[in-house]
Design a protein around this motif. Structure first.
Motif, PDB file in Angstrom:
ATOM      1  N   PRO A 207       0.336  15.944  -0.567  1.00 45.46           N
ATOM      2  CA  PRO A 207       1.466  15.827   0.358  1.00 45.46           C
ATOM      3  C   PRO A 207       1.612  17.056   1.230  1.00 45.46           C
ATOM      4  CG  PRO A 207       2.236  16.157  -1.896  1.00 45.46           C
ATOM      5  CD  PRO A 207       0.758  15.940  -1.980  1.00 45.46           C
ATOM      6  N   GLU A 223       9.293  11.567   3.984  1.00 44.46           N
ATOM      7  CA  GLU A 223       9.603  10.853   2.751  1.00 44.46           C
ATOM      8  C   GLU A 223       8.536   9.822   2.371  1.00 44.46           C
ATOM      9  OE1 GLU A 223      12.175  11.770   0.994  1.00 44.46           O
ATOM     10  OE2 GLU A 223      13.162  13.038   2.487  1.00 44.46           O
ATOM     11  N   THR A 225       4.676  10.422   3.459  1.00 47.80           N
ATOM     12  CA  THR A 225       3.453  11.200   3.236  1.00 47.80           C
ATOM     13  C   THR A 225       3.746  12.688   3.087  1.00 47.80           C
ATOM     14  OG1 THR A 225       2.980  11.590   5.588  1.00 47.80           O
ATOM     15  CG2 THR A 225       2.168   9.542   4.634  1.00 47.80           C
ATOM     16  N   ARG A 243      11.199  20.515  -3.721  1.00 46.98           N
ATOM     17  CA  ARG A 243      11.374  19.076  -4.020  1.00 46.98           C
ATOM     18  C   ARG A 243      10.066  18.472  -4.494  1.00 46.98           C
ATOM     19  NH1 ARG A 243      13.608  15.235   0.461  1.00 46.98           N
ATOM     20  NH2 ARG A 243      13.142  13.752  -1.217  1.00 46.98           N
ATOM     21  N   ILE A 244       8.990  18.783  -3.784  1.00 44.39           N
ATOM     22  CA  ILE A 244       7.689  18.207  -4.142  1.00 44.39           C
ATOM     23  C   ILE A 244       7.179  18.793  -5.452  1.00 44.39           C
ATOM     24  CG2 ILE A 244       5.267  18.086  -3.438  1.00 44.39           C
ATOM     25  CD1 ILE A 244       6.248  17.790  -0.541  1.00 44.39           C
ATOM     26  N   HIS A 247       8.891  17.211  -8.569  1.00 41.96           N
ATOM     27  CA  HIS A 247       8.740  15.779  -8.856  1.00 41.96           C
ATOM     28  C   HIS A 247       7.272  15.373  -8.717  1.00 41.96           C
ATOM     29  CE1 HIS A 247      12.975  16.291  -7.542  1.00 41.96           C
ATOM     30  NE2 HIS A 247      13.213  15.458  -8.532  1.00 41.96           N
ATOM     31  N   GLU A 249       5.417  13.051 -10.013  1.00 41.58           N
ATOM     32  CA  GLU A 249       5.108  11.624  -9.847  1.00 41.58           C
ATOM     33  C   GLU A 249       5.380  11.186  -8.407  1.00 41.58           C
ATOM     34  OE1 GLU A 249       3.566   9.513 -11.825  1.00 41.58           O
ATOM     35  OE2 GLU A 249       3.251  11.263 -13.108  1.00 41.58           O
ATOM     36  N   TRP A 250       6.474  11.666  -7.833  1.00 42.28           N
ATOM     37  CA  TRP A 250       6.777  11.379  -6.429  1.00 42.28           C
ATOM     38  C   TRP A 250       5.723  12.018  -5.523  1.00 42.28           C
ATOM     39  CZ3 TRP A 250       9.691  14.689  -2.658  1.00 42.28           C
ATOM     40  CH2 TRP A 250       9.961  13.996  -1.466  1.00 42.28           C
ATOM     41  N   ALA A 251       5.326  13.242  -5.857  1.00 39.75           N
ATOM     42  CA  ALA A 251       4.293  13.925  -5.072  1.00 39.75           C
ATOM     43  C   ALA A 251       2.999  13.116  -5.073  1.00 39.75           C
ATOM     44  CB  ALA A 251       4.056  15.323  -5.633  1.00 39.75           C
ATOM     45  N   LYS A 252       2.678  12.517  -6.220  1.00 37.60           N
ATOM     46  CA  LYS A 252       1.468  11.694  -6.306  1.00 37.60           C
ATOM     47  C   LYS A 252       1.573  10.488  -5.386  1.00 37.60           C
ATOM     48  CE  LYS A 252      -1.483   9.308  -9.650  1.00 37.60           C
ATOM     49  NZ  LYS A 252      -1.654   8.912 -11.083  1.00 37.60           N
ATOM     50  N   LYS A 253       2.750   9.878  -5.316  1.00 37.37           N
ATOM     51  CA  LYS A 253       2.946   8.735  -4.417  1.00 37.37           C
ATOM     52  C   LYS A 253       2.829   9.152  -2.954  1.00 37.37           C
ATOM     53  CE  LYS A 253       5.892   6.038  -7.534  1.00 37.37           C
ATOM     54  NZ  LYS A 253       7.249   5.444  -7.753  1.00 37.37           N
ATOM     55  N   LEU A 254       3.382  10.333  -2.632  1.00 41.63           N
ATOM     56  CA  LEU A 254       3.241  10.845  -1.263  1.00 41.63           C
ATOM     57  C   LEU A 254       1.766  11.035  -0.919  1.00 41.63           C
ATOM     58  CD1 LEU A 254       6.018  13.622  -1.177  1.00 41.63           C
ATOM     59  CD2 LEU A 254       6.136  11.353  -0.133  1.00 41.63           C
TER      60      LEU A 254
END
Length: 296
Positions: A207, A223, A225, A243-244, A247, A249-254
């Motif tokens: 990200p 929110e 990439t 923030r990244i 989190h 798991e969220w970073a992986k989704k980004l």
């Protein structure tokens, strides 16, 4: 135009925008501005790399001329092909490390100072796992060397020596490792016509936190990439980076969304196809003969 030849032009940067962020405008500036306008008004086609660049050209340079939007691309076959674990192992980092990565020139307009000051405010600052990697070569005594020295001094003054690694120039074959090993790649530029680093990072499943300027508004989807921040606002960068890092798991989704975005819009093959179609179209049309008045 004398021969005549069809001219397709892409700006490396737009002078009138660049000089807005430069404290000392060089003597060559007016010549540069005249040439920027001349290219826009006389080339068969201008290729802008983002809608933001097209807008700047229209509003600040000239209402005349034909502009197509074709972004820059990257070699997605060489990026994101190694696992994060393997990349870190090759570079000597641990799986627990929180790695923030910058790659680019040492230039005050690249905003490296903003990134360094952001790291000083991070809630992870006192964690032994927080790492700041600053990649890019510099030459002693030259402008980039002087900027590197200035950044090193700030790092020292803020007490960040232990967490900060200055890699020097990173070889092309090693760059994919750094992108993949990082938890977040930061592009804190004051102005960026396109921002190739952002799409290289996204292609590596990493990200991006970037300045909300120029082509970065086009390449980074907030929110989705990565995150965008006001330029020169180090506290906003601190918040976004934390923030990244907070989190994973969220970073992986980004990161996964970033890779898909690059595959869809910014691959070398896709960009090459669009340029090929443009060249084919222009070759089917008669070249223009123009008398160009000297403006500089």
């Amino acid at each position: 135009k004398r021969y005549p030849l069809r001219q397709v032009h892409t700006y490396h940067s737009i002078g009138i925008v660049k000089y807005q962020s430069v404290p000392d405008i060089p003597q060559i500036a007016q010549t540069r501005l005249n040439i920027d306008q001349l290219c826009l008004e006389t080339a068969e086609r201008i290729v802008a790399t983002s809608p933001q660049e097209q807008q700047f050209l229209r509003e600040l340079v000239s209402p005349l001329g034909k502009i197509d939007i074709i972004p820059c691309g990257t070699n997605i076959e060489k990026l994101g092909k190694i696992s994060k674990t393997d990349a870190r192992e090759k570079l000597g980092f641990n799986s627990e490390d929180k790695i923030v990565f910058y790659i680019g020139r040492f230039d005050s307009r690249k905003g490296i100072e903003t990134l360094v000051r952001a790291m000083a405010e991070s809630k992870f600052r006192h964690s032994p796992n927080l790492k700041l990697i600053i990649g890019g070569g510099s030459r002693s005594g030259c402008s980039d060397g002087l900027e590197c020295d200035r950044i090193r001094k700030i790092v020292h003054e803020l007490g960040l020596n232990d967490m900060t690694l200055f890699t020097g120039r990173i070889l092309d074959e090693d760059l994919p490792l750094y992108y993949r090993a990082a938890d977040v790649c930061v592009v804190p530029s004051h102005y960026e016509p396109f921002g190739l680093v952002a799409i290289e990072s996204m292609a590596s499943y990493t990200p991006v936190v970037a300045s909300d300027v120029g082509g970065l508004k086009f390449t980074v989807i907030p929110e989705v990439t990565g995150l965008l921040c006001p330029p020169k606002n180090h506290l906003a960068f601190t918040e976004a980076i934390d923030r990244i890092l907070s989190h994973p798991e969220w970073a992986k989704k980004l990161g996964e969304a970033g890779r898909k975005q690059v595959e869809a819009q910014f691959s070398w093959s896709g960009v090459a196809l669009k340029l090929s179609e443009l060249y084919t179209q222009l070759l089917s049309e008669p070249a223009q003969r123009l008398t160009i008045k000297q403006k500089f």
